[in-house]
Design a protein around this motif. Structure first.
Motif, PDB file in Angstrom:
ATOM      1  N   LEU A  86       0.830  -1.210   0.000  1.00  0.00           N
ATOM      2  CA  LEU A  86       0.000   0.000   0.000  1.00  0.00           C
ATOM      3  C   LEU A  86       0.865   1.261   0.000  1.00  0.00           C
ATOM      4  O   LEU A  86       0.553   2.231  -0.683  1.00  0.00           O
ATOM      5  CB  LEU A  86      -0.948   0.018   1.209  1.00  0.00           C
ATOM      6  N   ALA A  87       1.948   1.216   0.762  1.00  0.00           N
ATOM      7  CA  ALA A  87       2.847   2.377   0.784  1.00  0.00           C
ATOM      8  C   ALA A  87       3.413   2.630  -0.614  1.00  0.00           C
ATOM      9  O   ALA A  87       3.498   3.773  -1.074  1.00  0.00           O
ATOM     10  CB  ALA A  87       3.978   2.143   1.784  1.00  0.00           C
ATOM     11  N   ALA A  88       3.766   1.550  -1.326  1.00  0.00           N
ATOM     12  CA  ALA A  88       4.297   1.693  -2.690  1.00  0.00           C
ATOM     13  C   ALA A  88       3.228   2.249  -3.618  1.00  0.00           C
ATOM     14  O   ALA A  88       3.508   3.102  -4.472  1.00  0.00           O
ATOM     15  CB  ALA A  88       4.806   0.342  -3.193  1.00  0.00           C
ATOM     16  N   LEU A  89       1.975   1.796  -3.458  1.00  0.00           N
ATOM     17  CA  LEU A  89       0.875   2.292  -4.290  1.00  0.00           C
ATOM     18  C   LEU A  89       0.631   3.777  -4.029  1.00  0.00           C
ATOM     19  O   LEU A  89       0.457   4.559  -4.966  1.00  0.00           O
ATOM     20  CB  LEU A  89      -0.398   1.481  -4.009  1.00  0.00           C
ATOM     21  N   ARG A  90       0.648   4.162  -2.729  1.00  0.00           N
ATOM     22  CA  ARG A  90       0.457   5.584  -2.406  1.00  0.00           C
ATOM     23  C   ARG A  90       1.562   6.431  -3.038  1.00  0.00           C
ATOM     24  O   ARG A  90       1.307   7.499  -3.585  1.00  0.00           O
ATOM     25  CB  ARG A  90       0.465   5.777  -0.885  1.00  0.00           C
TER      26      ARG A  90
END
Ligand SMILES: [Zn+2]
Length: 100
Positions: A86-90
């Motif tokens: 999720l951090a990478a997607l954000r």
């Protein structure tokens, strides 16, 4: 064969006066003769097609950003099932927003 030459002057790097297009002026527009490539209507048509391609690419990118934002919103408050995903997607969405 037309007795006229195309009215377009072609400029190149380092040139001072440019040079005349050597093609026959077979289309008359705006009181001048033009070849098929340089007729103002042909130039306008090519630009419009080019802008449509750019706009389509922007729409595609915007849709992708919206899709990813919706994905992030759907995952709000949920623990990251794959640590870091999720951090990478954000981070990716933030980068995409900067480009638009
Ligand atoms: Zn020409």
């Amino acid at each position: 064969m037309s007795e006229h030459r195309c009215a377009k002057r072609i400029w190149s790097h380092g040139g001072f006066n440019g040079r005349a297009c050597q093609r026959p002026g077979v289309i008359e527009e705006d009181g001048k003769h033009w070849c098929h490539q340089h007729a103002p209507s042909a130039v306008s048509e090519r630009r419009a097609k080019s802008m449509e391609k750019v706009n389509a690419a922007i729409r595609k990118e915007s849709n992708e950003i919206a899709r990813r934002i919706a994905c992030l919103a759907a995952c709000a408050g949920v623990d990251d099932p794959q640590p870091g995903e999720l951090a990478a997607l954000r981070a990716e969405v933030a980068r995409m927003k900067e480009r638009v």
